[in-house]
Design a protein around this motif. Structure first.
Motif, mmCIF file in Angstrom:
data_model
loop_
_atom_site.group_PDB
_atom_site.id
_atom_site.type_symbol
_atom_site.label_atom_id
_atom_site.label_comp_id
_atom_site.label_asym_id
_atom_site.label_seq_id
_atom_site.Cartn_x
_atom_site.Cartn_y
_atom_site.Cartn_z
ATOM 1 N N UNK A 10 30.993 53.414 65.841
ATOM 2 C CA UNK A 10 32.046 53.377 66.692
ATOM 3 C C UNK A 10 32.571 51.626 66.592
ATOM 4 N N UNK A 11 31.831 50.540 65.944
ATOM 5 C CA UNK A 11 32.097 49.407 65.842
ATOM 6 C C UNK A 11 33.151 49.199 64.686
ATOM 7 N N UNK A 12 34.065 48.160 64.952
ATOM 8 C CA UNK A 12 35.104 48.028 63.741
ATOM 9 C C UNK A 12 34.267 47.317 62.627
ATOM 10 N N UNK A 13 33.462 46.612 62.939
ATOM 11 C CA UNK A 13 32.779 45.818 61.921
ATOM 12 C C UNK A 13 31.433 46.673 61.109
ATOM 13 N N UNK A 14 31.257 47.775 61.631
ATOM 14 C CA UNK A 14 30.131 48.579 60.885
ATOM 15 C C UNK A 14 30.424 49.002 59.463
ATOM 16 N N UNK A 15 29.663 48.620 58.426
ATOM 17 C CA UNK A 15 29.918 49.087 57.380
ATOM 18 C C UNK A 15 29.833 50.665 56.837
ATOM 19 N N UNK A 17 31.075 42.850 69.111
ATOM 20 C CA UNK A 17 31.438 44.380 68.813
ATOM 21 C C UNK A 17 32.625 44.564 69.466
ATOM 22 N N UNK A 18 33.345 45.287 68.699
ATOM 23 C CA UNK A 18 34.652 45.708 68.878
ATOM 24 C C UNK A 18 34.974 47.205 68.591
ATOM 25 N N UNK A 19 35.415 48.120 69.318
ATOM 26 C CA UNK A 19 35.558 49.628 69.273
ATOM 27 C C UNK A 19 36.513 49.648 68.352
ATOM 28 N N UNK A 20 36.430 50.490 67.347
ATOM 29 C CA UNK A 20 37.383 50.852 66.220
ATOM 30 C C UNK A 20 38.320 51.970 66.750
#
Length: 117
Positions: A88-93, A114-117
């Protein structure tokens, strides 16, 4: 050759040494984890070895290059694959190999980026 199993040679990449031959009923991909004799290894590379029989090449065995690893505790099942970290994190690959560019070693819990996508 037994039906539905693949002959696999497991090779430790550093230092380069064979860990032995096994038979698997699944096809390991780079990024997967493999348990062998009580230890966990991350699959780095997969090489197919073929043999010429009756004018046709047939898969003889697979060579897996691995390294010792601890499987990640943070995994999420997304679209049929396990991804490392919180998807759910914007930066997750959204990858089986890499968590994210900001915090690749994790953990996601408590990450200041952490930034919610």
């Amino acid at each position: 050759m037994e039906q539905n199993t693949l002959p696999v040679e497991v090779i430790l990449s550093q230092p380069l040494q064979s860990l032995g031959s096994i038979r698997l009923d699944w096809t390991p991909q780079p990024g997967n984890y493999l348990d062998l004799e009580g230890k966990t290894y991350a699959v780095l590379e997969r090489h197919h070895r073929y043999q010429l029989k009756s004018g046709r090449y047939q898969l003889q065995k697979i060579a897996l290059y691995v390294q010792s690893a601890t499987p990640p505790t943070e995994r999420t099942f997304v679209s049929g694959i396990w991804v490392i970290g919180d998807d759910s994190c914007r930066f997750n690959a959204r990858s089986e190999i890499l968590r994210c560019a900001v915090n690749p070693n994790g953990p996601c819990d408590g990450c200041c980026d952490y930034q919610k996508s």
